[in-house]
Design a protein around this motif. Sequence first.
Motif, PDB file in Angstrom:
ATOM      1  N   GLY A  63       0.818  -1.203   0.000  1.00  0.00           N
ATOM      2  CA  GLY A  63       0.000   0.000   0.000  1.00  0.00           C
ATOM      3  C   GLY A  63       0.854   1.256   0.000  1.00  0.00           C
ATOM      4  O   GLY A  63       2.087   1.199   0.078  1.00  0.00           O
ATOM      5  N   PHE A  64       0.175   2.387  -0.099  1.00  0.00           N
ATOM      6  CA  PHE A  64       0.883   3.672  -0.042  1.00  0.00           C
ATOM      7  C   PHE A  64      -0.039   4.728   0.538  1.00  0.00           C
ATOM      8  O   PHE A  64      -1.262   4.552   0.601  1.00  0.00           O
ATOM      9  CB  PHE A  64       1.392   4.084  -1.426  1.00  0.00           C
ATOM     10  N   LEU A  65       0.549   5.820   0.963  1.00  0.00           N
ATOM     11  CA  LEU A  65      -0.188   6.940   1.522  1.00  0.00           C
ATOM     12  C   LEU A  65      -0.318   8.033   0.468  1.00  0.00           C
ATOM     13  O   LEU A  65       0.652   8.337  -0.228  1.00  0.00           O
ATOM     14  CB  LEU A  65       0.557   7.504   2.744  1.00  0.00           C
ATOM     15  N   VAL A  66      -1.501   8.585   0.356  1.00  0.00           N
ATOM     16  CA  VAL A  66      -1.696   9.800  -0.432  1.00  0.00           C
ATOM     17  C   VAL A  66      -2.025  10.915   0.556  1.00  0.00           C
ATOM     18  O   VAL A  66      -2.781  10.696   1.505  1.00  0.00           O
ATOM     19  CB  VAL A  66      -2.844   9.642  -1.453  1.00  0.00           C
ATOM     20  N   PHE A  67      -1.420  12.076   0.384  1.00  0.00           N
ATOM     21  CA  PHE A  67      -1.771  13.231   1.205  1.00  0.00           C
ATOM     22  C   PHE A  67      -1.597  14.502   0.400  1.00  0.00           C
ATOM     23  O   PHE A  67      -1.046  14.476  -0.706  1.00  0.00           O
ATOM     24  CB  PHE A  67      -0.960  13.251   2.516  1.00  0.00           C
ATOM     25  N   SER A  68      -2.096  15.604   0.947  1.00  0.00           N
ATOM     26  CA  SER A  68      -2.117  16.864   0.216  1.00  0.00           C
ATOM     27  C   SER A  68      -1.039  17.821   0.712  1.00  0.00           C
ATOM     28  O   SER A  68      -0.770  17.892   1.913  1.00  0.00           O
ATOM     29  CB  SER A  68      -3.479  17.547   0.399  1.00  0.00           C
TER      30      SER A  68
END
Length: 317
Positions: A63-68
Amino acid sequence: MHTTLRSLISLLVPAAALTAAEFQIADPAEFGRCVAPDARLTRLASDLGFTEGPVWVKAGGAGFLVFSDIPRDELKKWSAAAGLETFRKPSRNANGNTLDAAGRLLTCEHSGRQVAVLEPDGTLRTVVDRFEGKKLNSPNDVVVKSDGTIWFTDPEYGLRTNPQTKQREGKEQPANHVFRHDPKTGRTVAVVKDFLQPNGLAFSPDEKRLYVADSGSPKHIRVFDVGADGTLGGGRVFCTIDQGVPDGIRVDRDGRVWSSAGDGVQIFSPSGALIGRILVPESAANLCFGGDDGRTLFITARKSLYSIPVKVAGAGR
Ligand code: MG
């Protein structure tokens, strides 16, 4: 710490700087069920603009993290294997992110003034950008209920303040609401109308409660009873944040509420009692559970991204 010593340590500790996490514990037994005493806070990325909206994407095995990064107009991606990458740029100043039941990424856009969904073919499609014929203010955070309805907040933080009038420019909505959007009917309903700056929101594990943070002067989180038809009742104050403001919030599988705050992350029991605090060197704006076992807490805090292992996974997806 002596400046030279600090410089030496920064040379010796590259990239992901590990720090012994500092806690303030109000309820030792409950806090012990949340975080191990020797858990370490890791700074995964730094030198960003203003970080927000983390969501863990389970893409198959890894998995991976998406953030702004809101001011830099960019969605970032972080994974243990590849580190920090660009996920989408421009992002129309994306803020909050979440996944729907199909695993599609939903994103609140400040300058886009909409909630958008990333379709499997890579198309970015508008989900909702108006209420009663008027543009939304600047959608901030979003969650999806198991029935597919999309719940989001619409404070005015993404609208420019005119320095002379102190008014938000381009504001069309009469107030700052919490909305429920049903993608099956296309209908959008204002479900909460008495917040100053509605921000983070999260359902309890059984979805019978909805928690909503007000980052305006109340600086509190309120809890609503969710009816079977999606209407809300109640709305009492659940807790007040004493350092900074509540922004992003998450609920764990046991129903505890984890809120961002000026001093880091504050954890509350389902009855609203403070369990303890994970202190973070920068003011935290949002957080999410993730990692391959779901037991890593990712924290977006001003110019950095942090993580800390925790002992409980998040509610929902
Ligand atoms: Mg927010």
